[in-house]
Structure formats: C-alpha cells, structure tokens
Design an enzyme around this catalytic site. Structure first.
Site, PDB file in Angstrom:
ATOM      1  N   TRP A  37      35.920  35.064  52.965  1.00 29.18           N
ATOM      2  CA  TRP A  37      37.136  35.833  53.453  1.00 29.18           C
ATOM      3  C   TRP A  37      37.286  36.096  54.825  1.00 29.18           C
ATOM      4  CZ3 TRP A  37      38.219  41.642  52.884  1.00 29.18           C
ATOM      5  CH2 TRP A  37      39.785  41.865  52.781  1.00 29.18           C
ATOM      6  N   ASP A  85      30.820  41.700  47.252  1.00 32.22           N
ATOM      7  CA  ASP A  85      32.180  41.957  47.120  1.00 32.22           C
ATOM      8  C   ASP A  85      32.510  41.556  45.655  1.00 32.22           C
ATOM      9  OD1 ASP A  85      34.992  41.968  47.360  1.00 32.22           O
ATOM     10  OD2 ASP A  85      34.617  41.041  49.625  1.00 32.22           O
ATOM     11  N   LYS A 104      43.395  43.015  42.324  1.00 35.49           N
ATOM     12  CA  LYS A 104      43.933  41.729  41.575  1.00 35.49           C
ATOM     13  C   LYS A 104      44.048  41.822  40.177  1.00 35.49           C
ATOM     14  CE  LYS A 104      43.449  39.844  45.912  1.00 35.49           C
ATOM     15  NZ  LYS A 104      43.000  40.249  46.827  1.00 35.49           N
TER      16      LYS A 104
HETATM   17  C1  LMR Z   1      43.538  37.332  50.283  1.00 39.13           C
HETATM   18  O1  LMR Z   1      42.554  36.738  50.820  1.00 39.13           O
HETATM   19  O2  LMR Z   1      44.608  36.623  50.659  1.00 39.13           O
HETATM   20  C2  LMR Z   1      43.637  38.590  49.849  1.00 39.13           C
HETATM   21  O3  LMR Z   1      42.512  39.365  49.827  1.00 39.13           O
HETATM   22  C3  LMR Z   1      44.491  39.335  50.867  1.00 39.13           C
HETATM   23  C4  LMR Z   1      43.997  39.814  52.035  1.00 39.13           C
HETATM   24  O4  LMR Z   1      44.066  40.890  52.404  1.00 39.13           O
HETATM   25  O5  LMR Z   1      43.522  38.922  52.920  1.00 39.13           O
END
Ligand code: LMR
Length: 393
Positions: A127, A208, A243
């Site tokens: 992420w 996570d 989510k």
């Molecule tokens: C994403 O990965 O798009 C979501 O978790 C929102 C974010 O804050 O990045």
C-alpha cells in the site's frame, strides 16, 4: 520559519480523487481510491450503519471523552471478530484507534520505542502509505518479494526464500487478506508455511487487517491472523472498519497486541496508551460506537454480514465482468488473474505509461502502477473500460 519548504507532491492515490472530479468527460471511469461503489457508482452508507447512527442520536447522553483505550465493548467485539474467537486470554488486548492508519502509526511508534535499530519488511509492492508511515517514525524499511508481475501471481517461492533470511527480531508487515495493491493472497496452506518460518526465525508479524470480509467469509479472512496469534510469541494487528463497515471518513479501527504473557501485555498496552495520548489524546468515538452497536446486537450483526456479503459479491462480479469483456475482445492479454485476486484491488498488468495514456486519452483513472479498484466497474462502463485497456495495450 517555513520559507525553505519546497512543495510536497500530492499523495498519488488521493490526488486521483481531485483529478477525476475535475475531468469533465461524461464517460470517465474512477478506478482509483479504495472505496466501495455500488452499481450506480455511489459509495453508500450501509443500512445497519444508518440504523446504528439513529440509535446513537436518540440514546447518546454525553460527548465527554472516552478513555485512552476507547470503549471496552467495541474493543472486545472487534477482538473477537479479528481473531475469529472469543478471547479470554489476557495475552491479548485491543484498543480503539482513529482508523487503520493511526493504528499502524501507533504500532510502529511502539516498536521503535522498544528497538532503536528496528527493520520493518514490507511486501514489494505494498500500500502506497505503508512506507511513508514507517519513514515518519524513522525505522529502517526493507522489502520482501511478493508479486510476480510477469505472470500476475503471488511469487511464493521468492517470498519464502526471503523470509528464511530475515534476521530474528525484525518485523514483517503482512496483509491479512485482499493484499493492497495486488489483490493476491497466500492460500491457507501457504499461510501455514509463512507462519512456521515466522515462528522458527522469531520474526515479529505486524498485520494490516483492512479488508476482513471482502475476500471470503469473515472467518476465512481471519485465517492468517488467527493462525499466527495462536503460534507466535508477539504480534501486532492494525485493523480498520473503513471498508467492511463503509465508515471511511469516520476513522474507526483498532490495534491488537498479542504478547507472551499477561504481564508483558499489560506493560506494552500502557506504552501504547502513552503514544495515543501524545498523538491524538483520545480516539474519536462516533464510527467505533456505530460498529460496537452493530457487533453487540445479534440482529444487526446478522444484517451487517448480509450487507457485507453483497459488497464482496459485487467485487467478485465486477472482476468476472471485466475479465469476460477482455476475453471477448480476443487479444493476447491474459486477464485471468483478475478473477483469482481478492477484495477491491488488482494489478491490471499494464505499464505506468499505459496508465497515463488511459487517463489522458480515455478518462480512466487508476493508481500509477496499474492498480484498479474493481468497485469502479459497472455493467454500463465495462465495455468502455475494456476498449480503453485494449487500446493502450
Ligand atoms: C487505498 O488504498 O486506496 C485506500 O486504502 C485509501 C487510501 O487512503 O489510500
């Protein structure tokens, strides 16, 4: 004081919200930020959430601070959900946090406090906010191989090879399910192998857990968390309700601490609370109060699971729909990975240049490495999307 500041580039995911909003094309498609969208493109409020909010409006008597750890009923309901069992063991404790990101940040601050020389391993890719959060605390970041971008699959062999070399005491950040950004998760058998290595090498798992219930059942999505919690000495789990309850802006989440024994858990928890006090003083209440009301009421909990299943099913359907639309176009492009991945995201399997071309030429918005949020697909836009993909390929 601030005259030497240069301009910080906007967050690559969040900037897509603005870019898409400012695009005047009527056939534009938003596959960017990770929020659920229904068949009409809206991000709805769950019915059970609305009902819980009405309940709170009618019954809440005070807006006085809740304690540093948040609400005990919320915390125990979340702990049971996350670990898929009723925990009576005081090796475990859960505290309320302002969403999953704050939980991640608090956890890393805690780990850094215990070891000034800490290395946290993240999946490659991960992420896009993981590394900035780790950097902000000043820990060392290392990467473990995760995704085979040539064959669009989990690179399990390389992952295991790397885990087997990670030094004892290092931390490994893992995604409980619905890996963000690739959507590719280890199978239960693969999680068993991963867990055995983690135990054998005394690596600290840091999970996570942002998408529980969006891949399979709540219990199935808790598989890795439950497995590790039963075997490892120590572990931290950052969970989000953004989510699976659709509470994105209300910032509801938890941090769960798994310790060797009750005494170390109590001590660790006290450090966590000290960090919370300096970070946000006390956690916000509203989203967590909503979740607590739902999880602690059997009827609402059952209705929530039905609504959550509808979310999960729509994501699966849209994966299948795009895969079919691409197959119908009979190109060389193999999109079968779309239906093997879980949750909101998949790597489409296009280059950064093709991502830009799709945006500029076709008004299709996705994160720079080609991550798509499948919730942005609808029956109405899937053909436009498939044409755009084929065009840039
Ligand atoms: C994403 O990965 O798009 C979501 O978790 C929102 C974010 O804050 O990045």
């Amino acid at each position: 004081m601030f005259e030497d500041f240069s301009l910080v580039p906007p967050d690559p995911i969040l900037k897509l919200i603005v870019e898409h909003k400012n695009d005047s094309r009527t056939n534009k498609i938003d596959l960017g930020v990770g929020v659920f969208r229904d068949a009409t493109g809206n991000t709805p409020i769950m019915e059970v959430v609305k009902e819980a909010e009405h309940y709170l409006l009618d019954t809440q008597q005070s807006k006085a601070y809740i304690g540093l750890a948040g609400d005990a009923d919320f915390n125990s309901a979340m702990q049971n959900l996350i670990l898929d069992q009723n925990i009576t063991d005081d090796r475990f404790s859960t505290i309320q946090t302002a969403g999953g990101s704050t939980s991640l940040r608090v956890a890393i601050e805690l780990m850094r406090k215990s070891s000034k020389d800490l290395t946290v391993w993240v999946s490659e890719p991960t992420w896009n906010n993981h590394i900035p959060i780790l950097d902000s605390v000043g820990v060392k970041v290392a990467k473990y191989p995760y995704y085979d971008a040539v064959n669009n699959q989990l690179d399990f062999e390389k992952l295991i090879e790397c885990l087997n070399k990670i030094p004892s005491g290092d931390v490994v950040l893992l995604h409980a399910c619905c890996h963000n950004p690739t959507g590719m998760d280890p199978s239960p058998d693969q999680w068993k192998v991963i867990t055995d290595i983690i135990v054998k090498r005394n690596i600290i798992p840091f999970i996570d857990n942002a998408y529980q219930g969006l891949a399979n059942s709540l219990s199935e999505d808790a598989f890795a968390v439950k497995l590790m919690a039963g075997k490892v000495r120590e572990m931290l789990i950052a969970s989000s309700c953004s989510k699976n309850f659709g509470l994105y802006r209300d910032r509801a989440g938890t941090l769960t601490i798994v310790s060797e024994n009750a005494k170390t858990n109590l001590h660790t928890r006290s450090h966590v609370l000290k960090i919370v006090r300096t970070m946000c003083s006390v956690p916000p209440d509203h989203g967590c109060a909503v979740v607590s009301h739902i999880l602690n009421n059997d009827k609402l909990r059952n209705r929530w699971i039905i609504e959550l299943n509808a979310v999960k099913n729509r994501l699966k359907e849209m994966r299948a729909l795009l895969n079919q639309a691409l197959n119908d176009r009979a190109t060389e492009f193999d999109s079968s990975h779309l239906i093997k991945a879980n949750g909101m995201f998949s790597y489409l399997g296009v280059t950064a240049e093709q991502v830009q071309e799709m945006k500029i030429k076709h008004g299709v918005y996705m994160e720079g490495a080609g991550r798509i949020n499948v919730a942005g697909i609808t029956k109405e836009n899937v053909n436009i999307l498939a044409d755009a993909i084929v065009d840039v390929l």
